[in-house]
Design a protein around this motif. Structure first.
Motif, PDB file in Angstrom:
ATOM      1  N   VAL A  78       0.748  -1.146   0.024  1.00 15.47           N
ATOM      2  CA  VAL A  78       0.172  -0.108  -0.089  1.00 15.47           C
ATOM      3  C   VAL A  78       0.831   1.208  -0.057  1.00 15.47           C
ATOM      4  O   VAL A  78       2.047   1.483   0.632  1.00 15.47           O
ATOM      5  N   GLU A  79       0.606   2.142  -0.849  1.00 12.31           N
ATOM      6  CA  GLU A  79       1.466   3.344  -1.099  1.00 12.31           C
ATOM      7  C   GLU A  79       0.889   4.202   0.192  1.00 12.31           C
ATOM      8  O   GLU A  79      -0.111   4.682   0.461  1.00 12.31           O
ATOM      9  N   GLU A  80       1.949   4.645   1.015  1.00 11.93           N
ATOM     10  CA  GLU A  80       1.691   5.330   2.328  1.00 11.93           C
ATOM     11  C   GLU A  80       2.231   6.805   2.027  1.00 11.93           C
ATOM     12  O   GLU A  80       1.685   7.669   2.888  1.00 11.93           O
ATOM     13  N   TYR A  81       3.154   7.085   1.303  1.00 16.65           N
ATOM     14  CA  TYR A  81       3.535   8.533   1.256  1.00 16.65           C
ATOM     15  C   TYR A  81       4.272   8.513  -0.181  1.00 16.65           C
ATOM     16  O   TYR A  81       4.604   7.766  -0.739  1.00 16.65           O
ATOM     17  N   ARG A  82       3.890   9.608  -0.892  1.00 14.44           N
ATOM     18  CA  ARG A  82       4.549  10.175  -2.141  1.00 14.44           C
ATOM     19  C   ARG A  82       5.183  11.395  -2.182  1.00 14.44           C
ATOM     20  O   ARG A  82       4.151  12.550  -1.690  1.00 14.44           O
ATOM     21  N   SER A  83       6.041  11.725  -2.344  1.00 19.35           N
ATOM     22  CA  SER A  83       6.746  13.038  -2.397  1.00 19.35           C
ATOM     23  C   SER A  83       6.166  13.848  -3.695  1.00 19.35           C
ATOM     24  O   SER A  83       5.941  13.241  -4.601  1.00 19.35           O
ATOM     25  N   GLY A  84       6.356  15.256  -3.631  1.00 17.94           N
ATOM     26  CA  GLY A  84       5.884  16.223  -4.784  1.00 17.94           C
ATOM     27  C   GLY A  84       7.199  15.988  -5.608  1.00 17.94           C
ATOM     28  O   GLY A  84       8.197  15.540  -5.346  1.00 17.94           O
ATOM     29  N   ALA A  85       7.166  16.271  -6.964  1.00 19.26           N
ATOM     30  CA  ALA A  85       8.061  16.351  -7.961  1.00 19.26           C
ATOM     31  C   ALA A  85       9.217  17.348  -7.378  1.00 19.26           C
ATOM     32  O   ALA A  85       8.979  18.379  -6.989  1.00 19.26           O
ATOM     33  N   GLY A  86      10.316  16.809  -7.667  1.00 19.69           N
ATOM     34  CA  GLY A  86      11.629  17.645  -7.068  1.00 19.69           C
ATOM     35  C   GLY A  86      11.939  17.605  -5.676  1.00 19.69           C
ATOM     36  O   GLY A  86      12.606  18.358  -5.372  1.00 19.69           O
TER      37      GLY A  86
END
Length: 147
Positions: A78-86
């Motif tokens: 399960v995806e828990e976190y995703r940073s923004g681009a850059g």
């Protein structure tokens, strides 16, 4: 090559049973060279779970967790976190490690990040009671050129 997760369950004598495939990413879903794996008991059930930091393009990194099942396998991640681009370049990150940083009996994930300025910071992903993670907290910091 398609990433897969295999489980070797333990025998009472301390040796291991043969492996069983626990999970398969599926063709084209993930690339192995973009994966950093760590494990720990994230939900407090006394079984080791798996966590993956995954490097996407354009400075995006995501955290995925696979909780352990009672049969020794793992649930789908399960995806828990995703940073923004850059915002999170995996090439600037250390290998994630698991440990109970806050003393609540569940493993957290800690990772060091080296900024282009020469500064270094540790980030902590703390676990919730259900084994999920929120956004990382800023932890230890070293000024440019000191670490």
């Amino acid at each position: 090559m398609t990433p897969r997760l295999f489980t070797f369950t333990a025998k009472a004598d301390g040796t291991l049973n043969g492996y069983a495939k626990s999970w398969n990413a599926g063709p084209g879903a993930w690339e192995r060279d973009r994966v950093e794996l760590t494990s720990g008991d994230y939900n407090g059930d006394r079984r080791a779970d798996a966590a993956v930091m995954y490097r996407h393009d354009e400075g995006v990194t995501s955290l995925h967790t696979s909780l352990a099942k009672t049969d020794g396998g793992f649930q789908a991640p399960v995806e828990e976190y995703r940073s923004g681009a850059g915002n999170w370049y995996a090439s600037s990150s250390g290998i994630p490690v698991s440990g109970d940083a806050d003393g609540d009996g569940r493993e957290d994930i800690l990772i060091m990040y080296n900024y282009a300025t020469g500064a270094t910071r540790t980030f902590t992903f703390s676990t919730g009671e259900d084994g999920t993670f929120g956004n990382p907290r800023r932890s230890w910091y070293a000024e440019p050129g000191t670490w």
